[in-house]
Design an enzyme around this catalytic site. Structure first.
Site, PDB file in Angstrom:
ATOM      1  N   TYR A  81      -6.319  11.152   3.566  1.00 21.69           N
ATOM      2  CA  TYR A  81      -4.934  11.400   3.180  1.00 21.69           C
ATOM      3  C   TYR A  81      -4.861  12.035   1.791  1.00 21.69           C
ATOM      4  O   TYR A  81      -5.872  12.443   1.233  1.00 21.69           O
ATOM      5  CB  TYR A  81      -4.124  10.114   3.311  1.00 21.69           C
ATOM      6  N   GLN A 103       0.850  -1.186   0.000  1.00 21.00           N
ATOM      7  CA  GLN A 103       0.000   0.000   0.000  1.00 21.00           C
ATOM      8  C   GLN A 103       0.890   1.242   0.000  1.00 21.00           C
ATOM      9  O   GLN A 103       1.677   1.461   0.927  1.00 21.00           O
ATOM     10  CB  GLN A 103      -0.936   0.054   1.204  1.00 21.00           C
TER      11      GLN A 103
END
Length: 379
Positions: free
Chosen positions: A188, A101
């Site tokens: 984010y 990720q």
């Protein structure tokens, strides 16, 4: 065997997944210091859990500015690549599949974590007032702090960030990962570009929904060109309502979340990526995803669909059997049960979670959870 639908193999592009049970990204803050390097202890942790159909690594920052929490690992230099190679080799030796990720926190950071103590970067100079960053206050100890006011990225810097994502994908291949996931959730950086709460730009990266999705599109295109689209996944965290204002940062509650995320998913479908991951709200009294949204997600996206949330094995099996999901992720149950698929298959009880061992530290609460043993249940 319990919940047989979770144990049917499936394909992810050219990769065969042995079951539908996924270990999702789980931040554990145990990278080696200095340098935020994956360690042999992390390799043991991931190898223990290689019976998952798919492991997705903890969030891994693509550059130094992408860090919002002390002791999280990076993948932007050779030492970090070599550290992750130890992890992927261990997972592959145990027969597992692991994606990286790739993460940039954007405004959810603090100047103490930034190169030269600079301001964090973001689409617009708007503070992340509902979030917390985590800084080191002494070796091995730290504290949660309010993120610093970010500065706005220039268009030239945004283009450079797209290339940083592509380079991180190259680094992930060099480190032995089977594919990559773009962290576009939880407030984010990529999520910040999508949301009107964090993006008030008036150029080609702001304003209309199409413009707010431009950064996502460019990152997906750049990373797909490196690893191949079928080895790319994207994670979203759509919220449709909030009963807990302190949790809004986990995902942004848009004026029209259905339209926003269906349009975002159309971007992914156009690029032909391998999977879509949807992180559902996972706190008490959290809002459920509307059934109509789940159905339109299925109608819109032809790749593999992964859901993560407060799933039991029973709920997960029903979702797969409904055809609305192909894969289901179990977060904290995988933290506490390295042999989770076997426990689900056999109906064995689960280990309790050691909440104090979730973030930072060493072996305790990380690699010391026992596998199931009938003898341990006697008495």
């Amino acid at each position: 065997m319990q919940h047989r639908s979770l144990f049917e193999p499936t394909s992810l592009g050219a990769i065969t997944l042995k079951n539908r049970i996924v270990m999702p990204p789980l931040t554990r803050q145990r990278s080696g210091q200095p340098g935020d390097v994956a360690t042999p202890l992390m390799a043991s942790y991931y190898q223990q859990r290689a019976s998952a159909g798919l492991i997705i690594s903890e969030g891994t920052q693509i550059e130094p500015r992408g860090q919002g929490y002390a002791w999280t690992p990076g993948i932007y230099n050779q030492r970090q690549i070599d550290g992750w190679r130890t992890v992927t080799d261990a997972v592959h030796a145990a027969g597992g599949v692991i994606f990286a990720q790739l993460w940039h926190v954007g405004r959810v950071s603090h100047h103490a974590l930034q190169p030269d103590q600079a301001a964090p970067v973001a689409p617009s100079p708007i503070a992340a007032d509902k979030a917390k960053a985590f800084i080191e206050t002494a070796p091995g100890s730290g504290t949660l702090v309010q993120p610093s006011m970010p500065r706005q990225l220039s268009v030239e810097e945004i283009k450079a960030l797209v290339e940083l994502y592509a380079q991180a994908a190259r680094n992930a291949l060099s480190a032995g990962f089977d594919g990559v996931e773009i962290h576009a959730a939880n407030g984010y950086l990529v999520n910040q570009f999508i949301s009107t709460h964090a993006n008030q730009r008036t150029d080609e990266y702001g304003g209309s929904l199409a413009n707010r999705l431009r950064f996502l599109r460019e990152v997906v295109q750049a990373m797909s060109a490196v690893v191949g689209p079928q080895r790319v996944g994207v994670r979203f965290s759509p919220l449709f309502s909030s009963t807990d204002e302190d949790r809004v940062y986990i995902g942004f509650v848009e004026e029209d979340p259905h339209q926003t995320y269906i349009e975002a998913i159309r971007v992914l479908e156009e690029q032909g990526i391998g999977y879509l991951s949807i992180a559902e709200a996972d706190w008490a009294n959290a809002p459920d995803l509307p059934e109509a949204f789940r159905r339109e997600v299925r109608d819109t996206f032809s790749g593999r669909i992964l859901y993560a949330g407060l799933y039991t094995a029973e709920r997960a099996a029903r979702l797969v059997e409904s055809g609305l999901a192909d894969l289901v992720a179990f977060g904290r149950p995988f933290v506490a049960n390295p042999d989770l698929p076997q426990r689900i298959a056999q109906g064995w009880p689960l280990n309790p979670l050691n909440a104090e061992g979730l973030y930072g530290g060493g072996v305790q609460g990380f690699t010391d959870y026992p596998r199931y043993s009938p003898a341990s249940q006697v008495g």
